[in-house]
Design a protein around this motif. Sequence first.
Motif, PDB file in Angstrom:
ATOM      1  N   ALA A 141       0.854  -1.181   0.000  1.00 52.36           N
ATOM      2  CA  ALA A 141       0.000   0.000   0.000  1.00 52.36           C
ATOM      3  C   ALA A 141       0.895   1.236   0.000  1.00 52.36           C
ATOM      4  N   GLY A 174       4.837   0.028   1.547  1.00 51.46           N
ATOM      5  CA  GLY A 174       5.256  -1.168   2.272  1.00 51.46           C
ATOM      6  C   GLY A 174       4.180  -2.230   2.259  1.00 51.46           C
ATOM      7  N   GLU A 175       4.509  -3.346   2.898  1.00 53.54           N
ATOM      8  CA  GLU A 175       3.640  -4.521   2.905  1.00 53.54           C
ATOM      9  C   GLU A 175       2.441  -4.309   3.840  1.00 53.54           C
ATOM     10  N   VAL A 216      -0.245  -6.281   6.267  1.00 57.68           N
ATOM     11  CA  VAL A 216      -0.516  -7.576   6.918  1.00 57.68           C
ATOM     12  C   VAL A 216      -1.982  -7.606   7.349  1.00 57.68           C
TER      13      VAL A 216
END
Lengths: 136, 412
Positions: A48, A63-64, A66
């Motif tokens: 995102a 970044g990722e 979760v």
Amino acid sequence: MKKRAIFIILVVSVVIVIACALAIFFTEKGKFVFSYGKAVAGLSANEALLILDYGGKERWFKGEVVENMTAENVFMAASSAGLSFSDGASISIDGFFDTGQTKWQCYLSGKVITKNLSVQKIRPKDKIICKYQKID
Amino acid sequence: MSDKIKKQKVVFLAVILILSCLFFLAEGIAANAGSGHNVSGWAWSSNIGWISFNSDNCDPDNNGFSNGASGCPAAGTAITNYGGNFDPNTGEMSGFAWSNNIGWIKLNPTSEFPGNPAYGAKLDKISGIISGWIRACAGMSGGTCLGAARDDGWDGWIKMTTSGLHSVSVGVNSLSVSGLAVNFIDLCSFGLRPAFRWNFSGSSQCDFSGSAWGDDVVGWISFSSKNFPGASTPYGVFSRMGGAQVAYQVQVAYDVGFTSIVADSGKQESSSNLWAPAAPLPSYNTTYYWRLKAWSACGATDWVNGGTISAPAHAYPVPNFNWSPKPIISAEPANFIDLSVCVGGCTGWAWAFPGSASPPASNAQNPVITFSAKTSGNATLTATDSLGYACSTSKNIIVIDPLPKWKEITPF
């Protein structure tokens, strides 16, 4: 006949140019709309984007995402890249905090975030834009 | 052609006649058929003598023949099964009574009433008064209980209640309440909201009293010898409609004399044995008194004192808490913040955490907990005050995997 075709092409072109100009002019986030296109291309499937607009200056983070990650977690994750963030009575980002005249307004994929950042869930490919703007 | 029309008229009249006979037959069967009538006993009229409300008065062994008792047909006379009935739900009477002198008396006439109220005998289950009309079938043309009134001036109507002074009513033979109990439903969730409970038992027999009135032939009909203290021959009509509760009333007061009432259910038409007021009682550190009154179809009990209920000294704790961050990140400390409210301040905290919490429980006011893995479940806080009053609350918490490290990128 040839002159008429050229005339029609010219008129259509002018209309398209005017429409684009109006879209950019009247869409407050027009700038970001165009930026999104590029940004989407730069994100992997589970990433995102966070864009901070301080008014004349921008910082971008990606970044990722979760499971069950919130907007507040995004800021926490971005703090590992040097972002200073606190979300107490009001939001403070890199020393810019809510005042009577200006405040941080955040958008998620173009829509204003009305929930608390700690409950606003984030999904991959989301774009969070926070603008430090004058209060209407 | 005219012969054919005449034949058709004859056939038409014959059909009507047959149908009328069948209707009358059916009515006759209804009058006498069936057992289990719940009204029985004798009434007395000085004009027409004994009135039997059930065939078992004269045929107690139910063999179909009279035993020849006073007011009954001669011994050995065939006797049909008849009786009166109360509908326990509506209070409406039905069936027939029998007089050796005037024959059948229908308890639920349906039309041609001579005045108000325009209905057959009916019991008001709350007041116990029977209003409406019954009708001697002999007062109708042919004595069929179906035809028009006779032309000699007697129409057979008998009014059950003529005024407040002259009425037929059903009274209490034996009603009782037991097992009275009260408790506060949940002092933590509902405050001073009590629940009152009781058991109700009533006699299966309800005695009639009072007198009905029929113009001309019948005169006064006494439904109980108790109408005449000292009567040499005890008699009476009674119902076995059952002693189930049909209504109740609960009152709560500050004083044992119930002069200062703080809650009143009013008369509730219900078979329920439980009442909880909609609003909590007004004051802590107070003793309240409560009492109960209950009704069956026969009548009401007196007020029965339920005893007292003591309100606690003050309000119970209102537990509450928050935590950060949200969601909690595994392997990172989570701060749990007590927000409970206790009168005089909370003195004890008992926390319980789900999943991989470390520690899984705590007695600190604001514990710091670390979860080793992502999870979802309830965290529970029990807050206690100085008097030991304790209440709990639970909230769902979510623990996610460690946050990934984001990176700053150049704006496009």
